[in-house]
Design a protein around this motif. Structure first.
Motif, PDB file in Angstrom:
ATOM      1  N   THR A 299     -10.954   3.645  17.470  1.00  4.42           N
ATOM      2  CA  THR A 299     -10.046   2.719  16.794  1.00  4.42           C
ATOM      3  C   THR A 299     -10.845   1.527  16.288  1.00  4.42           C
ATOM      4  OG1 THR A 299      -7.957   1.494  17.009  1.00  4.42           O
ATOM      5  CG2 THR A 299      -9.488   1.383  18.863  1.00  4.42           C
TER       6      THR A 299
ATOM      7  N   LEU B 253     -12.374  -2.061  15.788  1.00  3.41           N
ATOM      8  CA  LEU B 253     -12.545  -3.230  16.647  1.00  3.41           C
ATOM      9  C   LEU B 253     -12.456  -4.519  15.848  1.00  3.41           C
ATOM     10  CD1 LEU B 253     -15.520  -1.954  18.834  1.00  3.41           C
ATOM     11  CD2 LEU B 253     -13.076  -1.750  19.282  1.00  3.41           C
TER      12      LEU B 253
ATOM     13  N   GLU C  38     -10.308  -7.198  23.448  1.00  2.68           N
ATOM     14  CA  GLU C  38     -10.355  -6.670  24.819  1.00  2.68           C
ATOM     15  C   GLU C  38     -11.713  -6.030  25.097  1.00  2.68           C
ATOM     16  OE1 GLU C  38      -8.169  -3.122  27.409  1.00  2.68           O
ATOM     17  OE2 GLU C  38      -7.155  -4.000  25.666  1.00  2.68           O
TER      18      GLU C  38
ATOM     19  N   THR D  94      -9.778  -7.241  16.164  1.00  2.90           N
ATOM     20  CA  THR D  94      -8.435  -6.739  16.413  1.00  2.90           C
ATOM     21  C   THR D  94      -8.072  -7.055  17.865  1.00  2.90           C
ATOM     22  OG1 THR D  94      -9.229  -4.589  17.175  1.00  2.90           O
ATOM     23  CG2 THR D  94      -8.843  -4.837  14.796  1.00  2.90           C
TER      24      THR D  94
ATOM     25  N   TYR E  75      -7.388  -5.021  20.205  1.00  2.00           N
ATOM     26  CA  TYR E  75      -8.166  -4.102  21.034  1.00  2.00           C
ATOM     27  C   TYR E  75      -9.637  -4.499  21.028  1.00  2.00           C
ATOM     28  CZ  TYR E  75     -10.233   0.226  22.825  1.00  2.00           C
ATOM     29  OH  TYR E  75     -10.939   1.136  23.562  1.00  2.00           O
TER      30      TYR E  75
END
Length: 319
Positions: A47, A49, A65, A60, A62
């Motif tokens: 996905t 980043l 994180e 993003t 995510y």
């Protein structure tokens, strides 16, 4: 692809720089190579980043994180093999930092204290960048923030390395009562009759680049006050109408002072992080540069005059 520590450092560099291109420059890669590396990393995670924008990249949710976990892993990896506190080998590693008159210093030091808790940092104020280079060459300091100018890039031996932190435009500070106080931008030639406060020779090209810009604008400064001292005192004199000064774009003006861009942006200054190759490990150098870059982006956030100018003309300037 098997995820490695170097991939995590790439992610941190891009996040700190806010741009793939700037991160590539800081790490010594080409931009295409850095972009390819980022695509491979994102494929590994499955996905995106970062979100791509007109002026750089943003994490993003995510990605934020993952970045937090990456920083934690890198910190833990850096701590492998260290003795516990209280042992004879637990003495904090010294890091001697010299710095010219740079706006990023305080923010950089704050970040270094949290990112390098086992490093005992000492800071020395050294105005001439030429003297800073000599201190590095002699081994008197380990790392430094220095300045140079387009076409007059910092010169040193192979024992010293450097990376750019930021190349910023130089602005001008005027009294809030100055006749040009309402101008969006100010031409150097419009200040031909003004008295100037000018800092002394920094051994890297200043004030020669200032006088060259004035000459290109068709004048020689009418009066020059050489000044190197407290910024509050300088701004107080400008507020009283005693003169004008070329200033750093991130300068926060006091009451009675306005900061304006110069038409055509005739003056630029680059801040660089330089270090002795034998004294500073690559990962420490990465942390120094990242901390300085992060500190500068925080300064942009506090500089409405720079953000306004950047929104018109400098698409890479982003907090």
């Amino acid at each position: 692809m098997e995820l490695e520590l170097r991939h995590l450092r790439v992610l941190c560099a891009i996040a700190d720089a806010g741009s793939v291109g700037r991160a590539a420059s800081e790490l010594g890669y080409s931009q295409p190579a850095m972009s390819t590396q980022l695509r491979r990393i994102e494929r590994h995670f499955g996905t995106p980043l970062f979100e791509r924008t007109m002026s750089g990249v943003e994490l993003t949710p995510y990605g934020a994180e993952v970045l937090g976990q990456a920083r934690d892993v890198l910190a833990r990896a850096d701590a492998i093999g260290r003795r516990p506190a209280g042992s004879a080998a637990a003495t904090r590693r010294p890091l001697r930092l010299a710095a010219t008159n740079s706006p990023v210093l305080s923010g950089m030091v704050v970040r270094l204290r949290s990112r390098l808790p086992d490093v005992a940092l000492t800071v020395s104020s050294v105005y001439p960048s030429s003297e800073i280079v000599q201190l590095l060459e002699d081994g008197a300091v380990d790392a430094a923030i220095a300045a140079d100018y387009p076409g007059l890039e910092l010169r040193h031996s192979a024992a010293v390395a450097h990376r750019g932190i930021v190349t910023e435009p130089s602005f001008v500070a005027l009294s809030a009562r100055h006749r040009l106080r309402h101008s969006v931008e100010v031409g150097l030639a419009d200040l031909a009759d003004s008295a100037w406060f000018v800092t002394p020779d920094d051994g890297a090209g200043w004030p020669g680049v200032f006088y060259a810009a004035c000459e290109s604008a068709g004048f020689t400064p009418a009066a020059v006050h050489e000044f190197l001292g407290d910024q509050l005192q300088l701004q107080s004199m400008i507020a009283e109408g005693l003169g004008v000064a070329v200033v750093q774009a991130t300068l926060r003006p006091i009451s009675g002072v306005v900061v304006k861009p110069l038409i055509g942006t005739p003056l630029w200054c680059r801040y660089v992080l330089a270090w002795r190759r034998g004294s500073v490990a690559d990962e420490i150098a990465d942390t120094l540069v990242g901390s300085a870059s992060s500190a500068y982006r925080a300064l942009i956030a506090q500089s409405p005059h720079l953000r306004t100018w950047a929104s018109r003309t400098w698409s890479v300037a982003r907090p």
